[in-house]
Design an enzyme around this catalytic site. Structure first.
Site, PDB file in Angstrom:
ATOM      1  N   LYS A 282       0.839  -1.195   0.000  1.00 54.01           N
ATOM      2  CA  LYS A 282       0.000   0.000   0.000  1.00 54.01           C
ATOM      3  C   LYS A 282       0.878   1.251   0.000  1.00 54.01           C
ATOM      4  CE  LYS A 282      -4.214  -1.741   0.295  1.00 54.01           C
ATOM      5  NZ  LYS A 282      -5.104  -1.434   1.420  1.00 54.01           N
ATOM      6  N   ASP A 377      -2.865  -6.181   0.621  1.00 52.81           N
ATOM      7  CA  ASP A 377      -1.473  -6.519   0.927  1.00 52.81           C
ATOM      8  C   ASP A 377      -1.342  -7.549   2.041  1.00 52.81           C
ATOM      9  OD1 ASP A 377      -2.568  -4.691   2.695  1.00 52.81           O
ATOM     10  OD2 ASP A 377      -0.670  -3.692   3.131  1.00 52.81           O
ATOM     11  N   ASP A 413      -3.639  -8.619  17.695  1.00 54.36           N
ATOM     12  CA  ASP A 413      -4.422  -7.997  16.626  1.00 54.36           C
ATOM     13  C   ASP A 413      -5.598  -8.895  16.235  1.00 54.36           C
ATOM     14  OD1 ASP A 413      -4.411  -5.725  14.605  1.00 54.36           O
ATOM     15  OD2 ASP A 413      -4.445  -7.459  13.257  1.00 54.36           O
ATOM     16  N   ASN A 414      -6.809  -8.336  16.326  1.00 47.98           N
ATOM     17  CA  ASN A 414      -8.021  -9.019  15.847  1.00 47.98           C
ATOM     18  C   ASN A 414      -8.149 -10.469  16.319  1.00 47.98           C
ATOM     19  OD1 ASN A 414      -9.117  -6.843  14.386  1.00 47.98           O
ATOM     20  ND2 ASN A 414      -7.825  -7.293  12.623  1.00 47.98           N
ATOM     21  N   GLU A 442      -7.209  -6.930  21.122  1.00 48.97           N
ATOM     22  CA  GLU A 442      -7.693  -5.816  20.287  1.00 48.97           C
ATOM     23  C   GLU A 442      -8.885  -6.330  19.483  1.00 48.97           C
ATOM     24  OE1 GLU A 442      -7.660  -3.315  16.455  1.00 48.97           O
ATOM     25  OE2 GLU A 442      -7.162  -5.435  16.675  1.00 48.97           O
ATOM     26  N   LYS A 554       0.158   4.688   9.433  1.00 50.78           N
ATOM     27  CA  LYS A 554       0.198   3.274   9.056  1.00 50.78           C
ATOM     28  C   LYS A 554       0.867   3.085   7.696  1.00 50.78           C
ATOM     29  CE  LYS A 554      -4.240   2.610   9.419  1.00 50.78           C
ATOM     30  NZ  LYS A 554      -5.542   1.891   9.353  1.00 50.78           N
TER      31      LYS A 554
END
Length: 675
Positions: A282, A377, A413-414, A442, A554
């Protein structure tokens, strides 16, 4: 019957949570048929111990003829503790209660009742071990024997009731045939002296007998209930999030650690520090095409330079990680690392373990997406792969690799998009090797999912705090976290912003909004966090209606330094949090009436430490109101307060207290009660 024990999560299916040094208050309903008196204890066992300890339970609602019993014990080490409750019929107290009631009713002939007492005392004497207890019980037996044998006349053989207790009468009464003689004498029908009643109804005798008597009809709550005890960082801490690439890599982060520690932060959280993929990288502002020099998203993990166990060469090396964690310990701070189970198209795993990834029928890889968000990505692993055991073991090895380098805190993460069974297994395996590791979930998702992640082992959790801005929303949400039962296992972390979340309240409220949210997070939740840039009031979104930052970090490198107008407020709040135990707990909050919905007020109390916070949640206008302090807080009718934000002192009182908060001048009070 033993029912409704607490703390307990889903009837004991999951462990309740505490931290080292906490006092665990255990309670349960304990009752039986009839009117017999009961006793109960909490029995508990520390991790690694074989022996059980116990503490007496007291009936907390006896004045209401209730059945709730409670007691406590302290947890002094991390790991899985167990507790249970034992209850039994207290036959001596039952007999004693019957005797008391009959005396109160004016009954005269109690020789039969006293003969029962002799039997109970004799059994207790046989079991008693302490010298003092044996003397008390023997003395009571002597008094009963002398009273029954001599009656009111008194002096035959040179022993009255007093002599039986004070001289050798106690020994004479129980030595040889004394107890049998006492039974026989009582059966003769003589009315005992009132002094005898005083002896057998004494509190000291009751305590001595209860220490010695058999636990008649003992019942044990089974199976035992687990309590997971963590180190204090699992509950309490101030987090500062930063991207190392914007601070000069890991060496640059190391240089700024002392300044971050001086601000009172406990944890420095780093997004992924691994190599970043090139394929589908990205560009700035999440564009699909990266320009030359664009660094890509740190969450697109993996390249030819390595995967989840590697360090991006532009950030440093594994040795730099070790040096960073060592310097952090010296500064009294911890390093947290992002643990993200996802890969770029260039991650070594895609070629080494292609079976670990999703492919469509046409053979193409399926990238991650959460419509309308698309992550071209990033590729997720296939949790249904036949080779799932190897995948799980590899992910465990990744985490243990970073633990070995000194990372003891992970922001996961997640986690809600991965199997629950995996997390339960992974956390258990890591804790079996190092119990100090802390896991932050998270997960911004359905409440049931967030709660379940906490139940299966996550130490603390992100919350909906970012989206709770009205007085009623905050009151309702914090009350749920603190008092609904979630407090037994769900530890909140109130992040005021993240690289993904810039709420409209911050976008349009200016510095007063940033001040209000910072005070709320730092004083409501034991754990809270900020993402760097907050101190500079960064508030521009990529577009109206979006929570994404314009020129998001980011996707690009910024040149960060530790400055900004909100740093003094951060330091003041962090100092207040460390100095005041009331700000280190969750379930000690009392919301106060304010007579104005633009003002939110609450008290937090712990160990003779009381703070009253009032915040103007309207960032645009001056608000006036009344902070109404209830008498239930137990404060004096009038008391002084010290505003920890400004150093000012005021006189407050039980009842209404006038408050005026003006944006740009004073957004909040954090008042320490001085009594």
């Amino acid at each position: 019957m033993i029912q409704y024990p607490t703390p307990s999560v889903d009837g004991g299916s999951f462990a309740a949570k505490r931290c080292v040094g906490d006092v665990v208050i255990v309670s349960a309903d304990v009752f039986r048929d009839g009117h017999d008196k009961l006793r109960a204890v909490v029995r508990y066992r520390a991790p690694g111990e074989r022996r059980w300890s116990e503490t007496e339970l007291d009936q907390t609602d006896a004045h209401l003829d209730g059945v709730r019993w409670a007691g406590s014990f302290e947890v002094d080490r991390p790991g899985r503790w167990l507790y249970t409750v034992d209850a039994w019929t207290d036959v001596f107290r039952t007999w004693r209660d019957e005797l008391e009631r009959k005396l109160a009713a004016g009954q005269d002939d109690l020789t039969g009742e006293l003969s029962e007492g002799v039997v109970l005392l004799r059994a207790a004497l046989e079991r008693a071990r302490a010298k003092e207890d044996r003397a008390l019980i023997a003395g009571a037996l002597g008094a009963l024997g002398a009273a029954g044998a001599l009656g009111a006349a008194g002096a035959a053989g040179g022993l009255g009731a007093a002599g039986a207790v004070g001289g050798n009468g106690a020994a004479d009464a129980v030595g040889g045939n004394g107890a049998a003689d006492a039974l026989g004498a009582l059966a003769g029908g003589s009315r005992p002296e009132p002094a005898t009643h005083d002896v057998v109804l004494g509190a000291e005798l009751l305590a001595a007998v209860e220490r010695a008597q058999e636990r008649h009809g003992n019942v044990t709550l089974n199976p035992p209930i687990a309590i997971e005890v963590d180190r204090v960082r699992a509950r309490f801490g101030a987090w500062y999030e930063l991207f190392p690439r914007s601070w000069g890599g890991l060496a640059g982060v190391k240089e700024v650690l002392p300044a971050i520690a001086e601000l009172g932060f406990d944890v420095v959280y780093l997004p992924p520090i691994h190599p970043i993929g090139v394929t589908n990288r990205k560009g700035r502002d999440n564009s699909l095409t990266a320009a030359p020099g664009d660094p890509g998203s740190p969450w697109a993990i993996g390249s030819s330079e390595g995967g989840h166990e590697a360090v991006h060469p532009e950030l440093g090396t594994a040795e730099d990680v070790l040096a960073l964690t060592s310097a952090a310990r010296e500064a009294g701070i911890e390093i947290a690392l992002d643990y993200a189970i996802q890969c770029s198209a260039d991650h070594p795993w895609l070629s080494e373990h292609p079976e670990w990834f999703h492919r469509r029928p046409d053979g193409t890889l399926k990238y991650a997406e959460n419509p309308p968000k698309r992550y071209q990505d990033i590729y997720n692993v296939n949790w249904d792969t036949p080779d799932w055991r190897a995948l799980w073991n590899e992910l465990l090895a990744v985490m243990l690799h970073w633990v070995a380098l000194g990372i003891k805190v992970f922001r996961v993460d997640n986690p809600h998009t991965k199997p629950f069974a995996f997390w339960e297994w992974l956390i258990g395996e890591v804790h079996a090797r190092d119990r100090d590791v802390v896991f932050l979930a998270e997960a911004f998702t359905r409440r049931a999912v967030m709660r379940h992640l906490a139940k299966i082992g996550f130490s603390q959790s992100y919350t909906y705090f970012t989206w709770k801005n009205a007085r009623w929303e905050l009151t309702e949400y914090v009350s749920e976290l603190a008092y609904s039962g979630e407090q037994e296992y769900f530890r909140p972390n109130f992040f005021v912003n993240t690289p993904d979340i810039l709420h409209a309240y911050l976008q349009h409220g200016g510095r007063p909004a940033f001040e209000a949210r910072l005070v709320l997070a730092a004083t409501l939740s034991p754990s809270y966090g900020v993402y760097s840039g907050y101190e500079n009031v960064e508030h521009t979104a990529v577009r109206e209606g979006s929570e994404e930052y314009e020129h998001s970090e980011k996707f690009e490198v910024k040149q960060r330094v530790l400055d900004g107008p909100l740093l003094p407020l951060m330091r003041t709040l962090n100092e207040a949090r460390r100095a005041n135990p009331a700000l280190q707990e969750l379930s000690n909050v009392t919301f106060l009436d304010t007579a104005n919905d633009a003002l939110i007020a609450y008290a937090k109390q712990s160990r003779r430490n009381t703070l009253i916070t009032v915040v103007n949640i309207d960032p645009h206008q001056t608000q006036e109101g009344l902070a109404i302090v209830p008498a239930s807080l137990g404060l004096p009718p009038a008391f002084g307060v010290h505003d920890l934000l400004t150093g000012e002192r005021f006189q407050w009182r039980i009842g209404p207290n006038y408050v005026r908060l003006q944006p740009g001048v004073r957004q909040a009070h954090v008042n320490l009660v001085e009594v």
